[in-house]
Write an enzyme that holds these catalytic residues in place. Structure first.
Site, PDB file in Angstrom:
ATOM      1  N   ASP A 250       0.828  -1.202   0.000  1.00 43.65           N
ATOM      2  CA  ASP A 250       0.000   0.000   0.000  1.00 43.65           C
ATOM      3  C   ASP A 250       0.868   1.260   0.000  1.00 43.65           C
ATOM      4  O   ASP A 250       1.869   1.335   0.724  1.00 43.65           O
ATOM      5  CB  ASP A 250      -0.894  -0.021   1.251  1.00 43.65           C
ATOM      6  CG  ASP A 250      -1.948   1.055   1.252  1.00 43.65           C
ATOM      7  OD1 ASP A 250      -2.808   1.027   0.354  1.00 43.65           O
ATOM      8  OD2 ASP A 250      -1.914   1.921   2.157  1.00 43.65           O
ATOM      9  N   GLU A 280       1.292  -0.452  -5.042  1.00 42.31           N
ATOM     10  CA  GLU A 280       0.181   0.431  -5.399  1.00 42.31           C
ATOM     11  C   GLU A 280       0.748   1.797  -5.804  1.00 42.31           C
ATOM     12  O   GLU A 280       0.863   2.705  -4.987  1.00 42.31           O
ATOM     13  CB  GLU A 280      -0.797   0.588  -4.234  1.00 42.31           C
ATOM     14  CG  GLU A 280      -2.013   1.431  -4.594  1.00 42.31           C
ATOM     15  CD  GLU A 280      -2.583   2.224  -3.432  1.00 42.31           C
ATOM     16  OE1 GLU A 280      -3.678   2.782  -3.590  1.00 42.31           O
ATOM     17  OE2 GLU A 280      -1.923   2.317  -2.373  1.00 42.31           O
ATOM     18  N   ASP A 365     -10.664   1.194  -4.363  1.00 39.98           N
ATOM     19  CA  ASP A 365     -10.321   2.614  -4.341  1.00 39.98           C
ATOM     20  C   ASP A 365     -10.922   3.394  -5.512  1.00 39.98           C
ATOM     21  O   ASP A 365     -10.592   4.571  -5.696  1.00 39.98           O
ATOM     22  CB  ASP A 365      -8.797   2.784  -4.375  1.00 39.98           C
ATOM     23  CG  ASP A 365      -8.160   2.522  -3.020  1.00 39.98           C
ATOM     24  OD1 ASP A 365      -8.807   2.785  -1.994  1.00 39.98           O
ATOM     25  OD2 ASP A 365      -7.009   2.037  -2.989  1.00 39.98           O
TER      26      ASP A 365
END
Length: 539
Positions: A250, A280, A365
């Site tokens: 992340d 990410e 997201d």
């Protein structure tokens, strides 16, 4: 430095699961009332999905063509999405604890399905055990160096303001006694402390500690502290020893220290040489994929291109504009513009990296793909056609294949409908056929990419390897199209012919295309109906 991504990812079809929302097993006891499964999702509600439920759905996933799972965070946390980590070494009890993860790993691996976990190592939840120690002990806590603190204020004895709503609540008690105007002002104050402040660093002064995007629930870790680095690296190693197959990392750019990620890679690969490490990062970033950090990135640039092309006239600009990245990046693309985007992305990285990029269409997201294209099913079919036939590992966001829709968070995180009657069976059949075709045709997983024609809102490309060649054509336009081609194939000049059944890889819902033969053993063109595509064996 050479790149060395794990070979299995070339052959992978991923399925991204938000654990609280995919499947709930009666074998995992629930501690209390839960949000109704089929009710609209909320920011703070828990629906009770768990890892045993995921294990019980492995046959469904295998039948769909899935052979790899990406789970959003599973560690102890007080949020339904679990990006607010409390303990990196504990699987959340609501998900069934470590026993449930063990069952999932054993069940998945027995069916040839890999499992990748989400690693959130930039920030923690304010319930994280070391941060809680700091809240209780202030300057006396030996964990103060684990976070970015206003040291002067801490030495003066000022407490960290990790729960600024507490002051608002005290005002609310008085406000209720004083009447409606005061209560309304308090409601505004609550909004003010819960809305992101834009990541300008003001949390250090307001809260006494640096928080991710200045959000009070998310203290940012200090990775300059050796003990913090070792804690995180040990956690990464631990779960690889338990049996996971890789990590999705992340917001890794917010830990810009390349030495941390280099050490992360070295230690993960020492435990499992085939561990997949995917970051990410929302833009093209070749420096991160040079062999010293990650194997791949979440391929949002490709997702944005596919959305801009496949949705065509059905793109819902209002929904797309609401997203912080898609709103800036997504534009309608005709066939030529889409071809140029594909070629640019193919050149951006080493071919071995391109082959293992995580090719998603949407995620937790973003709004769901169907919602971004106004619910148009052909847009989603065209997107899946491209996702299944381009270099990189396709990643299906749970529920997309049965028609699940939803806008921005929390709307995109709805519960998977457990009843088959609620599924779009035609969409499911298409996704299943597309992913199975990818598994069956080696060039779609291992071949090189070459654009061979564009026309209007359509394009065609080849996937080629020594064992064979496959032509992929897609028409995102609202009318029929003839795409001129320049590919070698056998045939008589200038004759229109239906693509032979033996060559056509059938995908349900579209009429069979035709092709025009050309001189010297070439195909001159391929004709497609509106909003349709084709996958054809050339040799």
């Amino acid at each position: 430095m050479s790149v060395d991504p794990p070979g299995w990812v070339r052959d992978a079809v991923f399925y991204q699961i938000f654990p609280d929302r995919f499947a709930s097993s009666v074998r995992v006891p629930k501690p209390g009332p839960l949000e109704t499964w089929d009710a609209p999702p909320t920011a703070h509600g828990f629906k009770g999905g768990d890892l045993v439920g995921v294990a019980e759905q492995i046959p469904y996933l295998v039948d769909l063509g899935v052979n790899a799972i990406y789970l959003t965070p599973i560690f102890a946390s007080a949020s339904n999405h679990r990006y607010h980590t409390y303990d990196y070494f504990q699987v959340d009890p609501l998900l069934g604890g470590e026993a449930a993860l063990r069952e999932l790993l054993d069940t998945a691996h027995a069916r040839g399905v890999r499992v990748v976990l989400d690693g959130v190592f930039n920030h923690v939840g304010r319930g994280f055990w070391a941060f809680h120690h700091l809240l209780e002990n202030g300057a006396g806590s030996p964990y103060r160096s684990w976070f970015h603190l206003d040291e002067t204020a801490l030495e003066r004895g000022l407490p960290l303001d990790a729960y600024p709503q507490a002051q608002v609540r005290r005002e609310a008690v008085g406000g209720e006694a004083r009447g409606g105007a005061a209560a309304g002002a308090v409601e505004g104050a609550v909004d003010a402390v819960t809305v992101p402040h834009g990541g300008d660093g003001s949390s250090l002064g307001r809260l006494g500690y640096r928080a991710w995007w200045d959000l009070p629930p998310l203290p940012k870790l200090n990775l300059d502290e050796p003990a913090v680095r070792e804690h995180l690296l040990s956690a990464a190693e631990h779960w690889l020893h338990v049996g996971i197959d890789g990590w999705r990392l992340d917001v890794p750019e917010e830990i810009p220290d390349g030495s941390f990620w280099a050490e992360f890679r070295r230690r993960c690969r020492a435990v499992n040489p085939d561990a997949y490490l995917v970051g990410e990062i929302w833009h093209v970033a070749p420096d991160w994929l040079a062999g010293d950090r990650f194997d791949a990135l979440m391929n949002y640039p490709l997702a944005e291109a596919i959305l801009g092309f496949a949705a065509g006239s059905h793109l819902d600009a209002r929904v797309v504009r609401a997203h912080h990245e898609y709103g800036r990046q997504v534009r309608r693309l005709d066939g030529r513009a889409m071809a140029e985007r594909l070629e640019a992305l193919d050149r951006a990285y080493d071919p071995a990296v391109v082959a293992v990029q995580l090719n998603l269409l949407d995620s937790h997201d973003t709004p769901r793909f169907l919602t971004m294209c106004g619910g148009d099913r052909d847009s989603y079919r065209l997107a899946v056609l491209l996702q299944a036939t381009l270099p990189g590992a396709p990643c299906i966001y749970y529920g997309d294949e049965v028609g699940l829709e939803g806008g921005m968070d929390p709307g995109s995180r709805g519960a998977f409908p457990p009843e088959a009657a609620a599924h779009d069976r035609d969409l499911h059949a298409f996704v299943r056929a597309a992913m199975r075709a990818r598994h069956a045709e080696s060039p779609l997983r291992h071949g090189t990419l070459g654009v061979v024609g564009t026309a209007g809102d359509a394009l065609a490309f080849e996937r080629t390897e020594p064992t064979g060649r496959i032509l992929v054509a897609a028409n995102a336009g609202d009318g029929p199209v003839e795409i001129p081609l320049a590919i070698d194939a056998e045939g008589d000049p200038d004759a229109w012919e239906p693509v032979p059944d033996s060559a056509l890889i059938a995908l349900p819902g579209w009429d069979a295309p035709r092709y025009r033969q050309g001189p010297a053993g070439t195909w001159r063109s391929i004709a497609l109906g509106p909003r349709s595509g084709a996958v054809v064996r050339i040799s």
